[in-house]
Scaffold this active site. Structure first.
Site, PDB file in Angstrom:
ATOM      1  N   GLU A  58       0.748  -1.343  -0.158  1.00 14.42           N
ATOM      2  CA  GLU A  58       0.068  -0.067   0.126  1.00 14.42           C
ATOM      3  C   GLU A  58       0.851   1.293   0.073  1.00 14.42           C
ATOM      4  OE1 GLU A  58      -2.490   0.493   3.200  1.00 14.42           O
ATOM      5  OE2 GLU A  58      -3.789   2.128   2.365  1.00 14.42           O
TER       6      GLU A  58
ATOM      7  N   MET B  43       0.287  -2.823   8.627  1.00 15.89           N
ATOM      8  CA  MET B  43      -0.324  -3.014   7.297  1.00 15.89           C
ATOM      9  C   MET B  43      -1.276  -4.179   7.168  1.00 15.89           C
ATOM     10  SD  MET B  43      -0.877  -1.710   4.400  1.00 15.89           S
ATOM     11  CE  MET B  43      -2.113  -2.429   3.429  1.00 15.89           C
TER      12      MET B  43
ATOM     13  N   HIS C 137      -6.782  -2.385  14.914  1.00 17.30           N
ATOM     14  CA  HIS C 137      -6.978  -1.721  13.722  1.00 17.30           C
ATOM     15  C   HIS C 137      -6.975  -2.610  12.416  1.00 17.30           C
ATOM     16  CE1 HIS C 137      -6.919   2.201  11.310  1.00 17.30           C
ATOM     17  NE2 HIS C 137      -6.219   1.281  10.604  1.00 17.30           N
ATOM     18  N   GLU C 138      -5.627  -3.068  12.423  1.00 15.62           N
ATOM     19  CA  GLU C 138      -5.160  -3.983  11.303  1.00 15.62           C
ATOM     20  C   GLU C 138      -6.427  -5.196  11.254  1.00 15.62           C
ATOM     21  OE1 GLU C 138      -3.512  -2.199   9.387  1.00 15.62           O
ATOM     22  OE2 GLU C 138      -2.840  -0.979  11.021  1.00 15.62           O
TER      23      GLU C 138
HETATM   24  N1  PHE Z   1      -3.084   0.922   5.847  1.00 16.09           N
HETATM   25  C1  PHE Z   1      -2.272   0.968   6.828  1.00 16.09           C
HETATM   26  C2  PHE Z   1      -3.184   1.057   8.082  1.00 16.09           C
HETATM   27  O1  PHE Z   1      -4.007   2.135   8.381  1.00 16.09           O
HETATM   28  C3  PHE Z   1      -1.192   2.083   6.783  1.00 16.09           C
HETATM   29  C4  PHE Z   1      -0.295   2.058   5.999  1.00 16.09           C
HETATM   30  C5  PHE Z   1      -0.449   2.746   4.705  1.00 16.09           C
HETATM   31  C6  PHE Z   1       0.748   1.139   5.917  1.00 16.09           C
HETATM   32  C7  PHE Z   1       0.656   2.920   3.800  1.00 16.09           C
HETATM   33  C8  PHE Z   1       1.753   1.128   5.120  1.00 16.09           C
HETATM   34  C9  PHE Z   1       1.780   1.911   3.970  1.00 16.09           C
HETATM   35  O2  PHE Z   1      -3.202   0.231   8.896  1.00 16.09           O
HETATM   36 ZN    ZN Z   2      -5.760   1.604   8.647  1.00 10.35          ZN
END
Ligand code: PHE
Ligand code: ZN
Length: 908
Positions: A126, A272, A306-307
């Site tokens: 991401e 992530m 959260h994850e």
């Molecule tokens: N999507 C992840 C989160 O909010 C955050 C993230 C974004 C990690 C981009 C890595 C790169 O939990």
């Molecule tokens: Zn997130």
């Protein structure tokens, strides 16, 4: 990658892809210097859009082969894309596209794509990292089923992981460096490329089998380096709690046989949510009482939650395009906040009722404090953008507190408008409609509204959605008038756009939770004219117009309005309350948030009088008495007391001064003087607080114990401060003793920072000893750097020390945690050392941003944002800060990431 003219991507330009990729079969020959990727895709033309060539993303790759249905085809490179013209208008139906390429994980210092950390391979995809692994339609609306085979040296990489389920593993013939092996994984859920992950490393796992309500068995694993296994218990407990909570609260069950968390030392963000294979910054996995603070423990619980919650809100339903990022992030932050509140031990209040003062309320205060300290300035600064942005140059720059935390407030307002049950119904409808799809913020809001016909949200949905499209913090002005003869109280409310450049903005829908408090402390019933009598003492007014009036009847005496309870909307409230009103609320408001807020306002009024108006800085007796009565209160929660007795941060004070020019040194001096006076005036009370909040027995990170430790440590800090002023040695001595004897990191670090922040002589030996003790614990050493970089400045010594620390053998710019521990701490966390009249702090910042940009643009760009508010500074700071920003902007080969930030900053 480093474009001369960076392209602006616009939300309104969205079009569906010309092709779909239905499934992917990936094989990796893992080698740090040259990894081979064989990528076999089932591709299909999207017949809903006009025929176009196939254009695949790819970045920093070496392409070796392109085959369509086994035949080689011609291709070209255009604007960083791989274009296959001959596929324009291919007949409907799937074809096989095979691509081979190599990449170089060990040179990947950006930590995006496939990279090495320690002796392992890790990925971060991401938002647009997958294209750094292989050529692909690297956009979230292209969802494919992945099968992944990893092949690697067996001794160096005994553990081979990817998303989904392990379907096969075994040995291969020997390679140059000895025996090799492989593992094959299959993820049955179609997913966008940003959720792909692989790990190949020498790791060990804590395992736990759980059975969900549906009676299914699941394997949970937390993978870490050998030696870290004893620090994984809290992460595992948090994961189990998350699984249980999501099923109980939202009926969302774990959909995978196996759920893995892997910790990695080098990581740009917190963690992530890759499907079934979450990859985490070690900071949010590893904890033991000896090495982690209460704050670290709470951080782990919240990030693990959260994850995990992303598995539904983000993975099962994902974003159509990156402008919709808040669809998953705002919602998932809301969910993790609710999780942390539910985990805190105090029950959720009924809709409309005020919560008791306890751990739950403390969490809310902390969340709001962060929102106002970080998101409000963002919304007022050069990077302001709506929760759903309209354009970007570099998407990585939009993982912001606006998308995350303000996005969560928008979801929270929906929850308030439809009620807790109604919101749960809305979530069910959202999944009924969109499971397996890539959708928009509009789709989400529509589902919540449709599940609650007749609600204020459904009635005013289009207007409510302005929260997604209009940037800036609205300002809400309230004026109350009591009319004794008619016993009525009329509340006039007016909303206005917070940004000067936001003229033409339309009014928001603002849920305003309120109560009226009698001067004697009684909560008054809230009966509006034309309504039958009620016993309710809290209610939610829904503001939809630029101005509204509410008249309450049967009000016996002039009340104090308690508005925006629980911070029911992300607005800046101007209520005109005077000290006498605030003192009533501080003593009696049943709403914990407003009670805390009253104390903050009392402190803020005094700080602003000194900084802005040059008032004498002596504290008045009523204020001191109010603080004492909170500290000594028989019933209040210790964590709540600690929050009340924590003064507003320097950054938050600065924001209250704007548009007046900000002099950070004056703010620092005023705040420091107030602290010193509170330390002196409440000396006996701090001594009592320190003694009365000691904990005997084993360490547990529960909120009540954590609150006691926080208050005791706050007391110790105040006592050391007072000792420094008086030249006394007793309390620094006690702090040093506590530092040495502490049974947990919270108390040890608390004592150490009391010494460092009061400039005690014992700070030096304590710092040396601390490093000695923990030199093998990377996360603790991060705190050691940060503590030194945030010490209050005296004669430039702290700044000099920070510069020296850059050359410390343990320091490195390549590890994001370590870089942040020194640089963020100094430049963002220590105004007294950073804002120097000679501008040396800003020059230091510019040098580091440029240095970092060559290694890791994402990290550099976050550092760059520290200068966002340069234009608000007073001279001589302003000129020097601008020069530093301009120097960064003048660099020719800057990354798009940093370029976007400094360009906006200079325009402000
Ligand atoms: N999507 C992840 C989160 O909010 C955050 C993230 C974004 C990690 C981009 C890595 C790169 O939990
Ligand atoms: Zn997130």
């Amino acid at each position: 990658m480093r474009d001369a003219t960076p392209t602006v991507i616009r939300r309104e330009d969205y079009t569906a892809p010309a092709f779909w990729i239905r499934s992917v079969d990936l094989t990796f020959e893992l080698d740090p210097a040259k990894t081979l990727v064989i990528n076999r895709m089932q591709v299909e033309r999207n017949e809903a859009v006009p025929p176009a060539p196939l254009r695949l993303h790819g970045e920093d790759l070496n392409l070796t082969r392109v085959l369509v249905n086994g035949e080689s085809v011609s291709f070209r490179h255009e604007d960083g894309l791989l274009v296959i013209d001959s596929l324009q208008g291919v007949p409907p139906g799937p074809f096989l596209l095979e691509i081979r390429n190599t990449c170089c994980p060990e040179k990947n210092t950006r930590l995006s794509g496939l990279y090495t950390s320690g002796n392992g391979f890790f990925t971060q995809c991401e938002a647009e990292g997958f294209r750094r692994i292989t050529y692909f339609l690297d956009r979230p609306d292209v969802m494919a089923v992945y099968t992944v085979t990893l092949r690697a040296n067996k001794a160096a990489y005994p553990v081979l992981l990817s998303n989904g389920n392990l379907v096969e593993q075994g040995d291969l013939e020997d390679g140059l460096n000895g025996p090799r092996h492989y593992a094959k994984w299959h993820d049955p859920f179609p997913k966008p490329s940003y959720l792909f992950a692989l790990v190949a490393a020498d790791l060990v796992a804590r395992e736990q089998h759980i059975r969900t309500r549906a009676g299914k068995n699941h394997l949970l694993q937390v993978w870490v380096r050998r030696g870290d296994l004893d620090k994984t218990e809290h992460a595992m407990q948090s994961l189990i709690a998350s699984v249980v909570w999501d099923e109980a609260r939202f009926k969302l069950a774990l959909d995978l046989e196996r759920f893995m968390i892997v910790a990695v030392e080098d990581f740009n963000m917190g963690a992530m949510e890759n499907k079934g294979l979450n990859i985490f910054n070690t900071k949010y996995v590893l904890a033991s009482p000896a090495t982690a603070t209460d704050e670290n423990y709470a951080g782990i619980e919240s990030v693990v939650g959260h994850e995990y919650f992303h598995n539904w809100t983000g993975n099962r339903i994902t974003c159509r395009d990156w402008f919709q990022l808040s669809l998953k992030e705002g919602l998932t932050v809301f969910r993790d906040q609710e999780f942390s509140m539910d985990m805190s031990g105090s029950p959720a209040p009924e809709d409309g009722a005020t919560p008791v003062i306890g751990a739950r309320a403390v969490r809310r205060i902390e969340d709001v404090r962060r929102l106002r300290e970080v998101q409000f300035p963002e919304d007022a600064g050069p990077m302001a953008h709506p929760v759903r942005p309209d354009s970007y140059v570099e998407i990585n720059n939009f993982y912001t507190t606006t998308v995350y935390e303000k996005g969560a407030e928008v979801v929270r307002m929906m929850n308030t408008l439809v009620g807790r049950e109604g919101f749960a119904r809305g979530m069910s409808l959202y999944f009924e409609r969109h499971d397996g799809q890539a959708v928009t913020c509009d789709d989400f809001a529509q589902a919540i509204a449709d599940a609650n016909p007749g609600s204020a949200l459904a009635r005013a949905l289009a207007q409510f959605k302005r929260w997604y499209s209009q940037a800036g913090t609205p300002k809400l002005t309230a004026r109350g008038r009591y009319d004794p003869p008619t016993r009525t109280y009329t509340l006039g409310l007016e909303q206005a756009a917070g940004r000067a450049d936001a003229l033409g903005q339309q009014p928001f829908v603002i849920p305003l939770a309120i109560g009226l408090v009698g001067r004697d402390g009684q909560a008054l019933p809230l009966q509006l004219e034309d309504e039958p009598p009620t016993s309710a003492t809290q209610r939610v007014l829904v503001l939809e117009e630029a101005r509204s009036f509410f008249t309450f009847i049967n009000v016996d005496s002039e009340p104090v309005p308690s508005l925006l309870r629980g911070f029911s909307a992300p607005v800046q409230l101007v209520d005109g309350l005077v000290d006498a009103d605030l003192l009533v609320l501080l003593q009696h408001d049943p709403d914990p948030f407003n009670r805390w807020e009253a104390a903050q306002r009392l402190a803020m009024n005094r700080l602003l009088a000194v900084v802005r108006d040059g008032a004498p800085d002596e504290l008045d007796a009523p204020f001191i008495a109010a603080m004492r009565s909170v500290l000594r209160h028989a019933e209040l929660d210790p964590a709540f007391k600690e929050l009340v007795l924590t003064l507003p941060s320097e950054a938050y004070i600065a924001e209250q001064l704007v548009p007046a020019p900000v002099d950070p040194q004056r703010i620092y001096a005023a705040r420091r003087s107030m602290l010193a006076q509170l330390a002196r005036a409440l000396r006996a009370d701090w001594e009592w607080a320190f003694d009365a909040h000691q904990i005997v027995g084993a360490y547990t990170p529960d909120p009540l114990s954590a609150g006691k430790r926080a208050l005791a440590n706050r007391a110790l800090a105040m006592l050391c401060l007072d000792a420094a002023a008086l030249g006394e040695a007793v309390w620094p001595g006690r702090a040093f003793q506590r530092f040495k004897d502490a049974g947990n990191m919270t108390d040890r670090l608390g004592a150490l920072s009391a010494l460092v922040n009061s400039n005690a002589e014992l700070a030096e030996p304590a710092l040396t000893r601390f490093h000695e003790l923990f030199r093998h614990e990377a996360l603790v050493i991060d705190n050691w750097f940060a503590l030194q970089a945030t010490a209050p400045e005296t004669d430039g010594r702290v700044f000099e020390r920070a510069k020296r620390l850059l050359r410390h053998p343990d320091f490195s710019l390549r590890n994001p945690n370590r870089a942040r521990s020194l640089l963020q701490a100094l430049c963002a966390g220590n105004p007294s050392a950073f804002h120097r009249a000679d501008g040396a702090g800003y020059a230091f910042w510019a040098d580091r941003v440029l240095e970092l940009d060559a290694i890791n643009p994402q990290l550099a760009s976050r550092m760059a944002r520290i200068a966002d508010r340069w234009a608000q500074l007073d001279e001589p700071y302003r000129g020097a800060a601008r020069a530093a920003v301009a120097r960064v902007a003048a660099k020719a080969d800057l990354s798009n990431d940093v370029r976007e930030i400094v360009t906006h900053a200079l325009e402000s």
